[in-house]
Design a protein around this motif. Structure first.
Motif, PDB file in Angstrom:
ATOM      1  N   SER A 247       1.464  -0.999   0.359  1.00 54.06           N
ATOM      2  CA  SER A 247       0.058   0.415   0.011  1.00 54.06           C
ATOM      3  C   SER A 247       0.901   1.644   0.001  1.00 54.06           C
ATOM      4  N   LEU A 249       0.607   5.458   1.010  1.00 54.78           N
ATOM      5  CA  LEU A 249      -0.273   6.300   0.974  1.00 54.78           C
ATOM      6  C   LEU A 249      -0.111   8.184  -0.336  1.00 54.78           C
ATOM      7  N   TRP A 263      -4.708   5.756   0.567  1.00 50.06           N
ATOM      8  CA  TRP A 263      -3.831   5.524  -0.019  1.00 50.06           C
ATOM      9  C   TRP A 263      -4.505   3.963  -0.909  1.00 50.06           C
TER      10      TRP A 263
END
Length: 314
Positions: A247, A249, A263
């Motif tokens: 993931s 951000l 995200w």
């Protein structure tokens, strides 16, 4: 010199105590008088930056209004036992609907442009409740600025929302009926542009979304913007801002006074795997929020980059 003379002449013609058209409006709006209370059309609507502030469901209300396509949640009125259901959207973007049983369905994704969404929702709900008391059925909405009156938080019990995210707009037929099949047809058209979503159970106001080419986690957070940006910068600089493997951000939305960090997730991540990761991230975020040390040079650089990746929705 001529320009100064004209300005002086204008000032001399102004009645003592009178506000000039280019002077700040005495109401404190920050606008010039001619564009505010001195306008022939009257002052523009007062903009409320954070309309759902104070409500336990503030984050979910913002998410359902701005980010989630199809969802419903029951509302409990402070007075009376009328059944009221909150919906993200209704056919034709109707503000509200009263069915034959007197149930009121109130839609969130309606833009009245009167400055205060909570006031607009309150006005629609008041009208819909009166409609139901009279035994009327059908669509209810605003045709003009409702003016003073109760806001949404004045009418409903302050409690978290029990949100149901739907995979289809087929819920319309269940809520408002469909004798002619027109509602089902409208739902099929809406489904064609729908982004599948899921609400996380481990943390409040966090929603997974599948945008086909990739997946996202969108999480409405209640903290003040500056404090949240500081905390996110600390975590990002330390490599502790992931919510799942792979993931990233990537930025955030700003809507109704709150930030919604976003995200990017690898395709195939799904919502289930985010539950544990989001809960762990929330713990790290709380610790970062409690930190009072000044940001380092690296953290300030990260903060600046995060602030530059904000998109204001409302």
């Amino acid at each position: 010199m001529a320009k100064r003379s004209r300005t002086k002449a204008r000032d001399q013609q102004q009645t003592p105590g009178e506000v000039g058209p280019r002077q700040p409006c005495p109401c404190g709006s920050g606008r010039r008088y001619k564009a505010c209370h001195g306008s022939p059309d009257g002052p523009p609507p007062v903009f409320v930056k954070r309309p759902f502030e104070g409500l336990a469901a503030e984050g979910d209300l913002i998410a359902l209004r701005e980010l989630v396509p199809a969802a419903t949640a029951p509302l409990t009125l402070k007075e009376g036992d009328r059944e009221v259901v909150l919906a993200t959207l209704l056919p034709g973007a109707a503000p509200a609907y009263v069915d034959a049983d007197g149930r009121v369905v109130l839609a969130l994704q309606v833009l009245h442009s009167f400055g205060d969404p909570a006031r607009d929702l309150g006005a629609v709900l008041v009208q819909a409740l009166a409609y139901a008391e009279q035994g009327e059925t059908g669509t209810v909405g605003l045709t003009s600025d409702p003016g003073e009156g109760p806001r949404l938080q004045d009418l409903i019990v302050d409690e978290p929302l029990d949100v149901t995210v739907h995979e289809s707009f087929g819920y319309w037929s269940d809520l408002i009926g469909d004798e002619t099949g027109a509602v089902a047809s409208a739902a099929e058209q809406a489904d064609a542009q729908m982004t599948p979503s899921r609400k996380l159970a481990a943390v409040p106001a966090a929603y997974w979304a599948d945008v086909h080419t990739k997946e996202h986690l969108r999480w409405v957070m209640p903290e003040p913007e500056d404090e949240l940006l500081d905390a996110l910068a600390r975590l990002h600089a330390a490599g502790e801002d992931q919510v799942a493997e792979g993931s990233k951000l990537v930025g955030m939305f700003r809507a109704h006074g709150l930030l919604t960090p976003v995200w990017d997730l690898p395709a195939g991540t799904g919502a289930e795997v985010l539950e544990e990761g989001a809960a762990a991230f929330r713990q790290r975020l709380d610790a970062a929020l409690a930190t009072t040390e000044p940001l380092t040079t690296e953290q300030r650089s990260v903060r600046s980059a995060l602030a530059g990746r904000q998109v204001t929705i409302r």
